[in-house]
Write a protein that holds these residues in place. Sequence first.
Motif, PDB file in Angstrom:
ATOM      1  N   THR A 261     -12.327  24.001  -8.728  1.00 46.26           N
ATOM      2  CA  THR A 261     -13.560  24.370  -8.008  1.00 46.26           C
ATOM      3  C   THR A 261     -13.024  23.913  -6.623  1.00 46.26           C
ATOM      4  OG1 THR A 261     -15.337  23.888  -9.521  1.00 46.26           O
ATOM      5  CG2 THR A 261     -15.857  24.008  -7.179  1.00 46.26           C
ATOM      6  N   ALA A 262     -13.117  24.764  -5.427  1.00 47.84           N
ATOM      7  CA  ALA A 262     -12.985  24.593  -4.110  1.00 47.84           C
ATOM      8  C   ALA A 262     -14.166  24.799  -3.173  1.00 47.84           C
ATOM      9  CB  ALA A 262     -11.774  25.166  -3.683  1.00 47.84           C
ATOM     10  N   HIS A 287     -19.266  32.102  -6.499  1.00 46.35           N
ATOM     11  CA  HIS A 287     -19.315  31.206  -7.889  1.00 46.35           C
ATOM     12  C   HIS A 287     -18.567  31.772  -8.804  1.00 46.35           C
ATOM     13  CE1 HIS A 287     -23.618  30.138  -6.008  1.00 46.35           C
ATOM     14  NE2 HIS A 287     -22.744  29.607  -5.489  1.00 46.35           N
ATOM     15  N   ARG A 288     -18.457  33.104  -8.905  1.00 44.85           N
ATOM     16  CA  ARG A 288     -17.447  33.624 -10.084  1.00 44.85           C
ATOM     17  C   ARG A 288     -16.217  33.198  -9.827  1.00 44.85           C
ATOM     18  NH1 ARG A 288     -20.620  38.436  -9.579  1.00 44.85           N
ATOM     19  NH2 ARG A 288     -19.062  39.236  -8.118  1.00 44.85           N
ATOM     20  N   SER A 289     -15.688  33.222  -8.603  1.00 46.78           N
ATOM     21  CA  SER A 289     -14.230  32.516  -8.466  1.00 46.78           C
ATOM     22  C   SER A 289     -14.084  31.173  -8.315  1.00 46.78           C
ATOM     23  CB  SER A 289     -13.944  33.225  -7.100  1.00 46.78           C
ATOM     24  OG  SER A 289     -13.620  34.578  -7.021  1.00 46.78           O
ATOM     25  N   ARG A 290     -15.271  30.343  -8.554  1.00 42.57           N
ATOM     26  CA  ARG A 290     -15.433  28.592  -8.707  1.00 42.57           C
ATOM     27  C   ARG A 290     -15.215  28.238  -7.277  1.00 42.57           C
ATOM     28  NH1 ARG A 290     -12.122  30.013 -12.647  1.00 42.57           N
ATOM     29  NH2 ARG A 290     -10.217  29.147 -11.746  1.00 42.57           N
ATOM     30  N   ILE A 291     -15.667  28.854  -6.237  1.00 45.23           N
ATOM     31  CA  ILE A 291     -15.583  28.410  -4.944  1.00 45.23           C
ATOM     32  C   ILE A 291     -16.896  28.301  -4.248  1.00 45.23           C
ATOM     33  CG2 ILE A 291     -15.204  29.175  -2.555  1.00 45.23           C
ATOM     34  CD1 ILE A 291     -12.688  30.774  -3.782  1.00 45.23           C
ATOM     35  N   VAL A 292     -17.308  27.075  -3.727  1.00 42.24           N
ATOM     36  CA  VAL A 292     -18.779  26.941  -3.445  1.00 42.24           C
ATOM     37  C   VAL A 292     -18.665  26.885  -1.894  1.00 42.24           C
ATOM     38  CG1 VAL A 292     -20.254  24.863  -3.386  1.00 42.24           C
ATOM     39  CG2 VAL A 292     -19.091  25.019  -5.361  1.00 42.24           C
ATOM     40  N   ILE A 293     -19.454  27.647  -1.260  1.00 48.54           N
ATOM     41  CA  ILE A 293     -19.646  28.058   0.343  1.00 48.54           C
ATOM     42  C   ILE A 293     -20.708  26.788   0.539  1.00 48.54           C
ATOM     43  CG2 ILE A 293     -20.557  29.475   1.858  1.00 48.54           C
ATOM     44  CD1 ILE A 293     -20.058  31.850   0.008  1.00 48.54           C
ATOM     45  N   VAL A 294     -20.073  25.987   1.495  1.00 43.58           N
ATOM     46  CA  VAL A 294     -20.675  24.816   1.907  1.00 43.58           C
ATOM     47  C   VAL A 294     -21.011  24.982   3.565  1.00 43.58           C
ATOM     48  CG1 VAL A 294     -20.174  23.161   0.024  1.00 43.58           C
ATOM     49  CG2 VAL A 294     -18.646  23.465   1.998  1.00 43.58           C
ATOM     50  N   SER A 295     -22.180  24.373   4.018  1.00 37.54           N
ATOM     51  CA  SER A 295     -22.366  24.272   5.436  1.00 37.54           C
ATOM     52  C   SER A 295     -22.258  22.797   6.056  1.00 37.54           C
ATOM     53  CB  SER A 295     -23.946  24.598   5.757  1.00 37.54           C
ATOM     54  OG  SER A 295     -24.724  23.695   5.164  1.00 37.54           O
ATOM     55  N   PRO A 296     -22.277  22.370   7.101  1.00 44.21           N
ATOM     56  CA  PRO A 296     -21.923  20.979   7.484  1.00 44.21           C
ATOM     57  C   PRO A 296     -22.993  20.067   6.916  1.00 44.21           C
ATOM     58  CG  PRO A 296     -22.002  22.523   9.584  1.00 44.21           C
ATOM     59  CD  PRO A 296     -22.342  23.211   8.324  1.00 44.21           C
ATOM     60  N   SER A 297     -24.097  20.509   6.611  1.00 43.06           N
ATOM     61  CA  SER A 297     -25.231  19.424   5.777  1.00 43.06           C
ATOM     62  C   SER A 297     -24.842  19.422   4.308  1.00 43.06           C
ATOM     63  CB  SER A 297     -26.491  19.943   6.127  1.00 43.06           C
ATOM     64  OG  SER A 297     -26.853  21.272   5.423  1.00 43.06           O
ATOM     65  N   LEU A 298     -24.450  20.384   3.695  1.00 42.91           N
ATOM     66  CA  LEU A 298     -24.137  20.355   2.394  1.00 42.91           C
ATOM     67  C   LEU A 298     -22.621  19.792   2.165  1.00 42.91           C
ATOM     68  CD1 LEU A 298     -25.004  24.174   0.845  1.00 42.91           C
ATOM     69  CD2 LEU A 298     -26.210  21.729   0.499  1.00 42.91           C
ATOM     70  N   LEU A 299     -21.848  19.988   2.955  1.00 41.44           N
ATOM     71  CA  LEU A 299     -20.709  19.282   2.816  1.00 41.44           C
ATOM     72  C   LEU A 299     -20.753  17.715   3.041  1.00 41.44           C
ATOM     73  CD1 LEU A 299     -17.586  19.343   2.784  1.00 41.44           C
ATOM     74  CD2 LEU A 299     -17.064  19.676   5.177  1.00 41.44           C
ATOM     75  N   MET A 300     -21.669  17.400   3.989  1.00 42.24           N
ATOM     76  CA  MET A 300     -21.905  16.032   4.299  1.00 42.24           C
ATOM     77  C   MET A 300     -22.611  15.298   2.947  1.00 42.24           C
ATOM     78  SD  MET A 300     -24.455  14.290   7.210  1.00 42.24           S
ATOM     79  CE  MET A 300     -23.385  15.176   8.398  1.00 42.24           C
ATOM     80  N   LEU A 301     -23.706  15.749   2.277  1.00 44.46           N
ATOM     81  CA  LEU A 301     -23.863  15.758   0.966  1.00 44.46           C
ATOM     82  C   LEU A 301     -23.100  15.657  -0.149  1.00 44.46           C
ATOM     83  CD1 LEU A 301     -26.731  14.916  -0.600  1.00 44.46           C
ATOM     84  CD2 LEU A 301     -26.914  17.336  -1.026  1.00 44.46           C
ATOM     85  N   SER A 302     -22.126  16.620  -0.075  1.00 39.99           N
ATOM     86  CA  SER A 302     -21.225  16.456  -1.179  1.00 39.99           C
ATOM     87  C   SER A 302     -20.238  15.369  -1.026  1.00 39.99           C
ATOM     88  CB  SER A 302     -20.347  17.749  -1.227  1.00 39.99           C
ATOM     89  OG  SER A 302     -21.137  18.958  -1.446  1.00 39.99           O
TER      90      SER A 302
END
Length: 412
Positions: A261-262, A287-302
């Motif tokens: 996952t990337a 999602h099918r390619s196992r790639i998560v689209i993240v915004s700055p807030s989601l990246l911070m949470l991750s």
Amino acid sequence: MSDIFSQTVIQLGATTITLGQALAFCAVAFLCLSVAMIVTLLRFSRARAIAVSEAAENARDAEARMVEILRSQAEMQGRMGAIAEVFGTRQAELTQSISQRLDAMSGRLGQTISEQTRATHENLSRLQERLATIDSAQGNIQALAGQVVQLQAILSNKQTRGAFGQSRMEAIVADGLPMGTYEFQATLSNGNRPDCLVRMPNDAPSLVIDAKFPLEAWNAIRAAETPEAQKAAAQAFRRDVEIHIRDIAGKYFIQGETQDTAFMFVPSESVFAEIHENFEALVQRAHRSRIVIVSPSLLMLSIQVIQAILKDARMREQAHVIQGEVIRLMEDVTRLDERVRRLQTHFGQATRDIDEILVSASKVTKRGQKIEALELSSNAGQTAASADEAVTAPAATSRTGQLRLRIVEDAD
């Protein structure tokens, strides 16, 4: 004379009036007129007498009324004088009261005006301070506008825009993870270099974060003015994002080296929301390619979640050290317990010794109280009388025989 009196004077049709008849008629008429005048004069004199009497009576009434009016006028003048005096006094009091009130009102008005003046000056000073603050804020806004213009100029260039997204992603990762757990622009075994590579604990594969999000088609969507241009720009944006998703999946997924996952970093919350709202197919494709689209807030949470995982892994790695420290701590606690127990035994023995000392001190006190009951004897008779007591109780006698101490054994 009869002829003269019989002469016709007036002829009225068949009626003839002679001079005698005319004179007789005139005499009768004169007599009637005289009687009428006499009657009239009598009536006039009577009416005049009545009028005179009425006039006299009216005069008396008028005189009485005049007297009454004069008396009333005198009373009115007195009352008017009293009223004038009262009015003068009241006017003076009213004038004084009005003057006092005017003075008080003038004082209050002056005080109010001074307070209002002071408040106005204070408000003006505060207004000037706020205007100065507004001027400063306006200067900051102008500086910020210049920075926004600079940022727009930066974002207008593809390379600088990519550097902006890369720097923002690096700032989020560097703020959330400790040094050594991530690496920027690391080289993989296949020669590709992702924007960020997060080292996972326990020799797990690393996590790839890509920040090269295509924004040219997105800017074209925002700049489109007609529905056709907007539709074409949306198709171009969808195509570019799909190509970028395929590139990430083809370049950065290495078995045993990277996670399956990337993260695809979108440097704008508005773009992230627009993608999830209007481009749901792209999200499903990612999602099918196992790639998560993240915004700055989601990246911070991750990153915070990854930090918690790393912390837990470090805790697990140091579990044996913690266990050894706990064992040594328990040994120290055991020794402390033994020493406390020995100290408690010493305290118990000391308590018993103190109790025995208190018992001995009590006995000594009782002995002293009995010693205070000394009997001094100066003659032999008393000595002989107490001989029998000496047989049953031991006694202590001084060398001179004058002092005798009687000892009474205590029941204890």
